[in-house]
Design a protein around this motif. Structure first.
Motif, PDB file in Angstrom:
ATOM      1  N   ALA A  83       0.812  -1.207   0.000  1.00  0.00           N
ATOM      2  CA  ALA A  83       0.000   0.000   0.000  1.00  0.00           C
ATOM      3  C   ALA A  83       0.848   1.260   0.000  1.00  0.00           C
ATOM      4  O   ALA A  83       0.467   2.269  -0.568  1.00  0.00           O
ATOM      5  CB  ALA A  83      -0.940   0.004   1.204  1.00  0.00           C
ATOM      6  N   HIS A  84       2.029   1.210   0.622  1.00  0.00           N
ATOM      7  CA  HIS A  84       2.861   2.404   0.711  1.00  0.00           C
ATOM      8  C   HIS A  84       3.597   2.697  -0.583  1.00  0.00           C
ATOM      9  O   HIS A  84       4.089   3.782  -0.772  1.00  0.00           O
ATOM     10  CB  HIS A  84       3.856   2.277   1.859  1.00  0.00           C
ATOM     11  CG  HIS A  84       3.189   2.163   3.192  1.00  0.00           C
ATOM     12  ND1 HIS A  84       2.450   3.174   3.743  1.00  0.00           N
ATOM     13  CD2 HIS A  84       3.116   1.145   4.060  1.00  0.00           C
ATOM     14  CE1 HIS A  84       1.968   2.798   4.899  1.00  0.00           C
ATOM     15  NE2 HIS A  84       2.345   1.561   5.121  1.00  0.00           N
ATOM     16  N   ALA A  85       3.693   1.744  -1.466  1.00  0.00           N
ATOM     17  CA  ALA A  85       4.370   1.954  -2.742  1.00  0.00           C
ATOM     18  C   ALA A  85       3.374   2.352  -3.822  1.00  0.00           C
ATOM     19  O   ALA A  85       3.721   2.411  -4.982  1.00  0.00           O
ATOM     20  CB  ALA A  85       5.121   0.698  -3.148  1.00  0.00           C
ATOM     21  N   GLY A  86       2.157   2.627  -3.442  1.00  0.00           N
ATOM     22  CA  GLY A  86       1.150   3.017  -4.411  1.00  0.00           C
ATOM     23  C   GLY A  86       0.281   1.857  -4.853  1.00  0.00           C
ATOM     24  O   GLY A  86      -0.706   2.043  -5.551  1.00  0.00           O
ATOM     25  N   ASP A  87       0.628   0.661  -4.453  1.00  0.00           N
ATOM     26  CA  ASP A  87      -0.185  -0.504  -4.790  1.00  0.00           C
ATOM     27  C   ASP A  87      -1.292  -0.642  -3.757  1.00  0.00           C
ATOM     28  O   ASP A  87      -1.146  -0.280  -2.602  1.00  0.00           O
ATOM     29  CB  ASP A  87       0.650  -1.787  -4.784  1.00  0.00           C
ATOM     30  CG  ASP A  87       1.735  -1.783  -5.836  1.00  0.00           C
ATOM     31  OD1 ASP A  87       1.613  -1.014  -6.808  1.00  0.00           O
ATOM     32  OD2 ASP A  87       2.706  -2.541  -5.675  1.00  0.00           O
ATOM     33  N   ARG A  88      -2.383  -1.195  -4.202  1.00  0.00           N
ATOM     34  CA  ARG A  88      -3.476  -1.474  -3.278  1.00  0.00           C
ATOM     35  C   ARG A  88      -3.277  -2.857  -2.692  1.00  0.00           C
ATOM     36  O   ARG A  88      -2.652  -3.715  -3.291  1.00  0.00           O
ATOM     37  CB  ARG A  88      -4.798  -1.384  -4.006  1.00  0.00           C
ATOM     38  CG  ARG A  88      -5.104   0.013  -4.499  1.00  0.00           C
ATOM     39  CD  ARG A  88      -6.354   0.061  -5.352  1.00  0.00           C
ATOM     40  NE  ARG A  88      -7.416  -0.790  -4.885  1.00  0.00           N
ATOM     41  CZ  ARG A  88      -8.524  -0.373  -4.273  1.00  0.00           C
ATOM     42  NH1 ARG A  88      -8.699   0.904  -4.074  1.00  0.00           N
ATOM     43  NH2 ARG A  88      -9.449  -1.229  -3.882  1.00  0.00           N
ATOM     44  N   LEU A  89      -3.808  -3.057  -1.509  1.00  0.00           N
ATOM     45  CA  LEU A  89      -3.738  -4.383  -0.909  1.00  0.00           C
ATOM     46  C   LEU A  89      -4.584  -5.357  -1.726  1.00  0.00           C
ATOM     47  O   LEU A  89      -5.658  -5.016  -2.205  1.00  0.00           O
ATOM     48  CB  LEU A  89      -4.248  -4.356   0.530  1.00  0.00           C
ATOM     49  CG  LEU A  89      -3.350  -3.663   1.536  1.00  0.00           C
ATOM     50  CD1 LEU A  89      -4.038  -3.626   2.897  1.00  0.00           C
ATOM     51  CD2 LEU A  89      -2.035  -4.371   1.653  1.00  0.00           C
ATOM     52  N   ASP A  90      -4.083  -6.548  -1.874  1.00  0.00           N
ATOM     53  CA  ASP A  90      -4.795  -7.578  -2.614  1.00  0.00           C
ATOM     54  C   ASP A  90      -5.667  -8.351  -1.631  1.00  0.00           C
ATOM     55  O   ASP A  90      -5.263  -9.364  -1.069  1.00  0.00           O
ATOM     56  CB  ASP A  90      -3.794  -8.495  -3.316  1.00  0.00           C
ATOM     57  CG  ASP A  90      -4.447  -9.501  -4.224  1.00  0.00           C
ATOM     58  OD1 ASP A  90      -5.688  -9.448  -4.371  1.00  0.00           O
ATOM     59  OD2 ASP A  90      -3.723 -10.345  -4.782  1.00  0.00           O
TER      60      ASP A  90
END
Length: 184
Positions: free
Chosen positions: A99-106
């Motif tokens: 989440a902190h790298a811009g990705d959403r949690l899967d």
């Protein structure tokens, strides 16, 4: 006659722009990480104190008793806390992922892993550790992306058998055999 361009000597610096200069600088020390180090040290202290309060329950086949393992774990917690504190003081920092790298949690993967763990908890008494543990290991590997179903299954069965006999022979703790009672 044209003058040589200074950026020609450093084309990467010109192409990257001002973001490259700020990214090249160290982000500074994140001393908030020292709270985690302190928590691990307190946890190590609690583990050692709790281990010291254990009685001397030694048997003829276990002359050492239950104290050494938690004491070793407490010492290892101290060591990890010390190395982590040293890294934090020197300016080390973790890399952002998820989440902190811009990705959403899967959430789909998280839900599937939870389902595998819940299935293990529900099936362990009935099927036994070897079968439920194999389902746990195989299901976790598949959910986390393995597409080698047969290899993952073989490794899962090997891990389940190894942990079953490791607990039984190495620690003297019997895991449930379930439907394989008398076979294992």
């Amino acid at each position: 006659m044209t003058m040589p361009d200074e950026t020609a000597e450093h084309p990467a610096a010109d192409a990257a722009g001002p973001e490259a200069d700020s990214a090249a600088e160290a982000p500074g020390r994140d001393l908030a990480q020292l709270w985690v180090c302190g928590f691990m040290a307190v946890l190590g202290t609690l583990v050692i104190i709790d281990a010291a309060s254990l009685g001397a329950a030694g048997a003829s086949n276990d002359p050492i008793g239950p104290k050494p393992v938690p004491i070793i774990l407490g010492i290892l917690l101290y060591a990890v806390a010390a190395f982590y504190a040293l890294d934090a003081i020197r300016g080390g920092h973790g890399e952002d992922e998820g989440a902190h790298a811009g990705d959403r949690l899967d959430w789909k993967t998280i839900a599937a892993l939870c389902a595998v763990f819940i299935a293990n908890a529900l099936l362990i008494d009935w099927l036994g550790w070897v079968i439920s543990g194999s389902i746990l290991f195989w299901g976790s590997a598949i959910v986390l992306g393995s597409r080698r179903y047969l290899i993952a299954g073989a490794v899962a069965v090997a891990l389940a058998l190894a942990t079953f006999y490791g607990f039984a022979i190495g620690l003297g703790i019997g895991l449930p055999a379930g439907v394989l009672q008398g076979i294992l």
